[in-house]
Design an enzyme around this catalytic site. Structure first.
Site, short mmCIF file in Angstrom:
data_model
loop_
_atom_site.label_atom_id
_atom_site.label_comp_id
_atom_site.label_asym_id
_atom_site.label_seq_id
_atom_site.Cartn_x
_atom_site.Cartn_y
_atom_site.Cartn_z
N GLU A 92 0.96 -1.18 -0.10
CA GLU A 92 0.11 0.06 -0.09
C GLU A 92 0.76 1.26 0.08
O GLU A 92 0.44 2.36 -0.55
CB GLU A 92 -1.06 0.05 1.31
CG GLU A 92 -0.30 -0.07 2.32
CD GLU A 92 -1.58 0.14 3.82
OE1 GLU A 92 -2.53 -0.46 3.52
OE2 GLU A 92 -0.92 0.81 4.70
N ASN A 103 -1.57 4.40 16.30
CA ASN A 103 -1.90 4.88 15.00
C ASN A 103 -3.24 4.44 14.19
O ASN A 103 -3.86 5.17 13.76
CB ASN A 103 -0.39 4.46 13.91
CG ASN A 103 0.73 5.07 14.49
OD1 ASN A 103 0.69 6.18 15.00
ND2 ASN A 103 1.63 4.35 14.19
N1 COA Z 1 4.44 -0.85 24.33
C1 COA Z 1 4.48 0.19 24.18
N2 COA Z 1 4.96 1.19 23.41
C2 COA Z 1 5.85 0.40 22.20
C3 COA Z 1 5.72 -1.00 22.39
C4 COA Z 1 4.79 -1.70 23.26
N3 COA Z 1 4.94 -3.02 23.33
N4 COA Z 1 6.48 -1.44 21.20
C5 COA Z 1 6.87 -0.17 20.70
N5 COA Z 1 6.37 0.91 21.40
C6 COA Z 1 6.78 2.18 21.15
C7 COA Z 1 8.34 2.45 20.73
O1 COA Z 1 8.90 2.74 22.01
C8 COA Z 1 7.88 3.71 19.98
O2 COA Z 1 7.74 4.76 20.90
P1 COA Z 1 8.49 6.50 20.44
O3 COA Z 1 7.89 6.75 19.19
O4 COA Z 1 7.86 7.08 21.66
O5 COA Z 1 9.95 6.18 20.50
C9 COA Z 1 6.75 3.44 19.25
O6 COA Z 1 5.93 2.43 19.73
C10 COA Z 1 7.00 3.16 17.53
O7 COA Z 1 7.98 1.80 17.76
P2 COA Z 1 9.14 1.65 16.80
O8 COA Z 1 9.77 0.53 17.33
O9 COA Z 1 9.82 2.83 16.32
O10 COA Z 1 8.14 0.61 15.57
P3 COA Z 1 7.66 1.47 14.08
O11 COA Z 1 7.96 3.14 13.74
O12 COA Z 1 8.02 0.48 13.08
O13 COA Z 1 6.14 1.40 14.23
C11 COA Z 1 3.84 0.49 14.90
C12 COA Z 1 5.54 0.34 14.91
C13 COA Z 1 3.18 -0.82 15.41
C14 COA Z 1 3.62 1.41 15.67
C15 COA Z 1 3.51 0.86 13.25
O14 COA Z 1 4.12 -0.06 12.42
C16 COA Z 1 2.03 0.96 13.17
O15 COA Z 1 1.41 1.95 13.44
N6 COA Z 1 1.35 -0.31 12.77
C17 COA Z 1 -0.01 -0.42 12.56
C18 COA Z 1 -0.48 -0.09 11.15
C19 COA Z 1 0.18 -0.97 10.19
O16 COA Z 1 0.95 -2.06 10.29
N7 COA Z 1 0.34 -0.76 8.77
C20 COA Z 1 0.62 -1.61 7.77
C21 COA Z 1 0.41 -1.25 6.51
S1 COA Z 1 1.12 0.16 6.01
#
Ligand code: COA
Length: 495
Positions: free
Chosen positions: A288, A378
């Site tokens: 996507e 998100n």
């Molecule tokens: N509990 C609390 N916070 C957590 C956590 C947990 N188990 N795991 C990660 N985090 C926090 C991190 O500390 C980080 O926080 P910060 O922004 O304050 O530093 C934040 O979540 C993002 O984590 P990061 O490890 O940097 O991963 P990312 O940037 O790859 O994002 C998701 C991970 C899950 C938030 C992101 O992939 C997402 O929104 N996914 C849902 C949507 C999706 O998957 N779309 C897919 C098609 S595009």
């Protein structure tokens, strides 16, 4: 003026300032705006809408493709202009308002929003605001760096405001493939059988008399904010690469694998980046969103074609791609998110999907959205569309968060976005758990052995062993299942 950008001459009378266009909005309206993971969002009209909302009561339901750039969500929410928001966001200020209950957020599978709109299950779009490269001789809209939900918003809306962005090269025309499924109850199959196929038109066809305003802008998309690969994300990429090589070796995949989907964010970007030095060839992407890593893979020749709904790039990669868009057009297509994320197409193409988890549990359930089960991060985005229908569904995560205070692998996830049934493989920097063909008790042992940070391995194994003593197909100690989360809330560390 703007003959090449607004080719239907009579529409040139509709050019006006963003402030004048914003007078079309009324309190309580539903507005569908272009924009998908910071790409192709409207740059001027939302700001004028925020200006109005600062002076008078003006709250809208805002629908988009996915997240917006240029701080648009933050500006709108600070102006008190958003009552409801869907289907995805990534903005910290908006997130705060969602989590304190000021903004009602509908966290939706990205393929579903326009299905619900056209069947009347969501309130109809009053005004669509769409960023465009140009308007054709017939009044059709040529999108910019994303398609998202723009086509259906424009088709279904009562009125359309078009923002013509002069920084988008005219050569973008031909990049998009706009296909709208036939409406129910006479839905036909979507005739897409390979990622590179074009099945629609290169523009969004609408009745031009619906175009109520045209606003000229010259602002670029916000650059993506993904971080460069680090030791952990490189290790995750390494484990996945090794796994895929093994799948090729044993004949379950060919050297060109299956079409790849990769989610948003730093981890997904690093995982794809890791494929640059892989032995796989003639890879295809059916995703996507395309991040920098996808462009690197196209440039290196490792990926021969990429299909998506948006391109979300760092500043230098964005400038490079726009300057050479003619070269990329034969290897790149942007589709409505309903098609990029369509379960029918995903299942038919047999995708390898790579998405990121916030937390996983020992049985393979995934939480992608809710921190500690309550607070929206998100949104589910497209991860559910892809994971449920994938040929091979992979979830990646770092094994710990917040300097180790949080284990990303927990006894029981506090919110389930993807059930154990939609998860084939989990990867952390410590290793990879291949869950295919395993029952819950087997999955737990593999996940704990391969994916968990050493400081959490013992406590997790104790939990599992104690739970097994009580029995069950999926053993749990319900009174302790969330003890790690409550301990984190009380003491700042899970164990
Ligand atoms: N509990 C609390 N916070 C957590 C956590 C947990 N188990 N795991 C990660 N985090 C926090 C991190 O500390 C980080 O926080 P910060 O922004 O304050 O530093 C934040 O979540 C993002 O984590 P990061 O490890 O940097 O991963 P990312 O940037 O790859 O994002 C998701 C991970 C899950 C938030 C992101 O992939 C997402 O929104 N996914 C849902 C949507 C999706 O998957 N779309 C897919 C098609 S595009």
């Amino acid at each position: 003026m703007y003959e090449d950008r607004i080719r239907l001459a009579r529409l040139r009378d509709k050019i006006m300032s963003a402030q004048d266009a914003a007078t079309l909005f009324k309190d309580g309206m539903t507005v569908g705006m272009s924009g998908f993971t910071r790409a192709g969002d409207c740059k001027a009209v939302p700001l004028a809408l925020a200006d109005r909302a600062r002076q008078e009561p003006l709250k809208i339901t805002l629908m988009t493709g996915a997240s917006l750039g240029n701080d648009t969500d933050k500006i709108l929410v600070e102006a008190n202009a958003i009552a409801r928001r869907l289907p995805f966001q990534v903005d910290a200020t908006l997130r705060g308002k969602i989590n304190n209950g000021d903004v009602m957020f509908l966290d939706q599978h990205l393929s579903e929003t326009v299905e619900q709109l056209r069947s009347g299950q969501l309130a109809p779009v009053d005004i669509a605001v769409i960023e465009a490269t140009a308007i054709t001789e017939n009044g059709a809209i040529v999108p910019t760096t994303s398609v998202g939900n723009s086509a259906s918003f424009a088709i279904l809306a009562k009125q359309v405001i078009v923002e013509i962005n002069l920084t988008m090269p005219l050569a973008m025309e031909g990049l998009h493939d706009i296909f709208i499924p036939t409406y129910r109850p006479h839905r036909q199959p979507i005739p897409l059988i390979s990622p590179e196929q074009r099945i629609g038109t290169p523009f969004i066809s609408i009745d031009p008399s619906k175009i109520a305003a045209i606003v000229i802008t010259e602002k670029a998309d916000s650059p993506s904010n993904v971080l460069a690969p680090d030791a952990e994300t490189s290790a995750i990429a390494g484990h996945l690469d090794e796994f895929l090589r093994h799948e090729v070796k044993v004949g379950r995949l060919s050297a060109s694998l299956q079409p790849l989907q990769s989610g948003i964010g730093t981890i997904s970007n690093a995982v794809l980046h890791g494929l640059i030095d892989s032995p796989f060839r003639d890879l295809k992407m059916y995703s996507e969103v395309l991040q920098d890593s996808a462009i690197e893979l196209l440039d290196s020749g490792r990926v021969s074609f990429a299909s998506a709904s948006s391109i979300t790039l760092s500043k230098p990669t964005y400038e490079h791609v726009l300057a050479h868009i003619n070269d990329y057009k034969s290897r790149l297509v942007l589709r409505p998110q309903e098609i990029s994320n369509h379960p029918e197409v995903i299942r038919r193409l047999g995708l390898i999907t790579i998405n990121t988890a916030l937390e996983c549990d020992i049985y393979g359930n995934i939480n992608s959205t809710h921190v500690s089960g309550t607070h929206m991060m998100n949104g589910i985005g497209g991860s559910g569309d892809f994971a449920r229908n994938a040929h091979l569904s992979v979830f990646v995560t770092k094994s710990i968060a917040k300097q180790g205070a949080i284990s990303s692998i927990v006894p029981m996830v506090t919110h389930v976005d993807h059930t154990e049934h939609d998860v084939d493989v989990i990867v952390t920097e410590h290793g990879l758990a291949d869950l295919r063909g395993l029952a819950p008790r087997e999955r737990a042992q593999i996940i704990i052995r391969h994916c968990v940070d050493p400081r959490y391995q013992g406590p997790l194994l104790d939990y599992f062993n104690d739970a097994c003593k009580r029995g069950g197909h999926t053993p749990h100690l319900l009174e302790q299942a969330f003890a790690w989360h409550t301990r984190y809330a009380e003491t700042g560390a899970m164990v």
